[in-house]
Design an enzyme around this catalytic site. Structure first.
Site, PDB file in Angstrom:
ATOM      1  CG  HIS A 199     139.551 103.681  51.213  1.00  0.00           C
ATOM      2  ND1 HIS A 199     139.218 103.311  49.923  1.00  0.00           N
ATOM      3  CD2 HIS A 199     139.670 105.024  51.191  1.00  0.00           C
ATOM      4  CE1 HIS A 199     139.143 104.388  49.166  1.00  0.00           C
ATOM      5  NE2 HIS A 199     139.412 105.445  49.902  1.00  0.00           N
ATOM      6  CG  HIS A 226     136.979 109.143  52.170  1.00  0.00           C
ATOM      7  ND1 HIS A 226     136.231 109.526  51.083  1.00  0.00           N
ATOM      8  CD2 HIS A 226     138.108 108.591  51.664  1.00  0.00           C
ATOM      9  CE1 HIS A 226     136.880 109.205  49.973  1.00  0.00           C
ATOM     10  NE2 HIS A 226     138.036 108.640  50.305  1.00  0.00           N
ATOM     11  CD  GLU A 227     141.368 108.170  53.668  1.00  0.00           C
ATOM     12  OE1 GLU A 227     141.625 107.069  53.136  1.00  0.00           O
ATOM     13  OE2 GLU A 227     141.324 109.225  53.006  1.00  0.00           O
ATOM     14  CB  CYS A 247     138.342 108.801  46.458  1.00  0.00           C
ATOM     15  SG  CYS A 247     139.233 107.364  47.059  1.00  0.00           S
TER      16      CYS A 247
END
Length: 174
Positions: A147, A143-144, A101
């Site tokens: 966030h 993954h994004e 990341c």
């Protein structure tokens, strides 16, 4: 004119906050942010980047998969802005693979993710898209998306034994 933005690092409180929805995708500031995110991801050798990573609390991220120094085997797809994204379905199969990341430099983790996901998002042109994503691109999306929910990949690790340095990771993939 777009610019390269500073990446928020682990410990910055914005990375632990839930991002806010975007109500007007045509707003000039949102369109500029999309361009800035794309340029920042490319400049940092990232395959994706979320607005909270550049200290902007919006439900927006870029998926920009391509081979890079960090991910030499990544498939190539055009950088795609995904606004107010949602995961609307997923496979039962979960696969563990290494992730890094931009906000957690120097560390990789062996992260479990759904192999296939069905997603929905608004494009930068305001069009609602539905897609099925698999493998590496599905991993980037998840993954994004984390966030936007105030999570980083470290939160998904099953054990601290699943953490290595970037230097050791590079030895594995070469």
């Amino acid at each position: 004119m777009s610019e390269i933005l500073q990446i928020s690092q682990l410990g910055n409180p914005i990375l632990r906050q839930q991002a806010q929805p975007i109500h007007d995708v045509h707003d000039e500031r949102i369109q500029k942010l999309i361009d800035d995110l794309i340029d920042t991801a490319v400049a940092q050798n990232g395959v994706g980047i979320a607005a909270p990573q550049v200290a902007r609390s919006y439900r927006l991220f870029i998926v920009a998969s391509r081979p890079t120094l960090r991910y030499p085997n990544a498939p190539s797809i055009s950088p795609t802005a995904m606004i107010n994204p949602r995961i609307i379905g997923h496979s039962t199969e979960v696969v563990k693979d290494w992730e890094g990341c931009l906000s957690v430099p120097g560390i990789r983790g062996l992260v479990p993710r759904y192999q296939t996901i069905e997603v929905e998002y608004t494009t930068r042109d305001g069009k609602l898209e539905k897609q099925e994503l698999t493998d590496f691109v599905a991993r980037i999306f998840q993954h994004e998306y984390d966030h936007l929910e105030g999570m980083v990949f470290l939160d998904r690790l099953e054990t601290t034994k699943d953490i290595i340095t970037e230097q050791e990771y590079q030895k594995i993939i070469i």
